[in-house]
Design a protein around this motif. Structure first.
Motif, PDB file in Angstrom:
ATOM      1  N   ASP A 124       0.855  -1.212  -0.158  1.00  0.00           N
ATOM      2  CA  ASP A 124       0.121  -0.071  -0.006  1.00  0.00           C
ATOM      3  C   ASP A 124       0.907   1.170   0.026  1.00  0.00           C
ATOM      4  OD1 ASP A 124      -2.816   1.111  -0.148  1.00  0.00           O
ATOM      5  OD2 ASP A 124      -2.412   1.632   2.093  1.00  0.00           O
ATOM      6  N   VAL A 141       1.078   4.053  -2.832  1.00  0.00           N
ATOM      7  CA  VAL A 141       0.752   5.560  -2.885  1.00  0.00           C
ATOM      8  C   VAL A 141       2.087   6.308  -3.172  1.00  0.00           C
ATOM      9  CG1 VAL A 141       0.323   7.284  -1.093  1.00  0.00           C
ATOM     10  CG2 VAL A 141      -1.021   4.968  -1.196  1.00  0.00           C
ATOM     11  N   PRO A 193      -3.752  11.700  -1.334  1.00  0.00           N
ATOM     12  CA  PRO A 193      -3.386  10.633  -0.579  1.00  0.00           C
ATOM     13  C   PRO A 193      -2.435  11.376   0.724  1.00  0.00           C
ATOM     14  CG  PRO A 193      -3.151   9.568  -2.708  1.00  0.00           C
ATOM     15  CD  PRO A 193      -3.375  11.144  -3.009  1.00  0.00           C
ATOM     16  N   GLU A 247      -3.846  11.495   3.770  1.00  0.00           N
ATOM     17  CA  GLU A 247      -4.403  10.383   4.592  1.00  0.00           C
ATOM     18  C   GLU A 247      -3.095   9.477   4.952  1.00  0.00           C
ATOM     19  OE1 GLU A 247      -6.941   7.935   2.270  1.00  0.00           O
ATOM     20  OE2 GLU A 247      -8.099   9.509   1.445  1.00  0.00           O
ATOM     21  N   TYR A 248      -2.112   9.994   4.579  1.00  0.00           N
ATOM     22  CA  TYR A 248      -0.700   9.466   4.880  1.00  0.00           C
ATOM     23  C   TYR A 248       0.386  10.157   5.276  1.00  0.00           C
ATOM     24  CZ  TYR A 248      -2.675   5.118   2.345  1.00  0.00           C
ATOM     25  OH  TYR A 248      -3.307   4.172   1.851  1.00  0.00           O
TER      26      TYR A 248
END
Length: 234
Positions: free
Chosen positions: A51, A55, A96, A99-100
């Motif tokens: 994952d 990303v 993204p 979120e990360y």
């Protein structure tokens, strides 16, 4: 008598081995526990890494694309855009990153981050970082009618101040007429250039020109090869 004399020794050995057995069982339990913990960590890391990699690769590809927030063109980064890049720009151009925890580095220097990145997965892209600096030429047109500009210059400013009795009426950029006035050119003019080719400016004139009667200013590119590194820590 002989048989009875062996029993105490046998009993003693059995009693002696009991503590050793207990220690072995404790060690086995510890080793098993560590093994299970390491296996759990490996499984968790294996689940997280794909994952993170997906990303990180998506963000890296976005940043070096021709229409990306840093690029002058595909895989070529504009130095001014790199210098102005920050967390807001990162999250706006790469959702993204909201979120990360994401870190973006260019030439081993972090230019933007969202969240604290402690380890994570890295994706590297080789890029060219291009900066532009202004240069001015004062061509000696006493013996020639041309001046050559390097590639990757998109625009030039041509300033013409002809002496009395001299007329410059046309300026060509290679085969294109970019300035024309039959009664004469006098002043500063913006001239568009084709950045993918060397440009030869040719001045069509009557009369003599001295150094300083014509100046040409343009943005000269300065390029360095660097690495862009995107780290994602989920």
């Amino acid at each position: 008598m002989t048989g009875m004399s062996r029993c105490p020794a046998h009993t003693e050995r059995a009693q002696t081995s009991l503590p050793a057995l207990g220690i072995a069982l404790v060690l086995l339990t510890v080793v098993t526990g560590l093994g299970v913990s390491m296996a759990d960590a490996a499984i968790a890391g294996a689940e997280r890494t794909p994952d993170e990699r997906r990303v990180a690769a998506a963000i890296a590809d976005r940043l070096v694309s021709a229409d990306g927030p840093l690029a002058a063109r595909s895989n070529v980064l504009n130095r001014s855009r790199v210098d102005d890049f920050d967390q807001s720009a990162l999250e706006r151009s790469a959702p993204p990153a909201t979120e990360y925890a994401v870190s973006v580095e260019v030439a081993d220097t972090e230019i933007a981050s969202s969240g604290a990145v402690h380890s994570g997965t890295q994706i590297t892209r080789l890029v060219v970082v291009e900066a532009r600096e202004s240069r001015t030429l004062t061509p000696d047109l006493t013996t020639t009618d041309t001046v050559t500009l390097p590639r990757r210059s998109a625009q030039a400013t041509v300033t013409i101040d002809p002496p009395a009795g001299t007329t410059i009426w046309t300026v060509r950029a290679n085969d294109r007429v970019v300035l024309h006035n039959r009664s004469g050119l006098d002043g500063s003019y913006e001239v568009p250039l084709i950045p993918y080719e060397t440009t030869e400016l040719r001045f069509q004139r009557a009369g003599s020109i001295q150094p300083g009667n014509v100046t040409v200013s343009y943005d000269a590119p300065r390029s360095t090869k660097e690495s862009l590194v995107v780290t994602v820590d989920a």
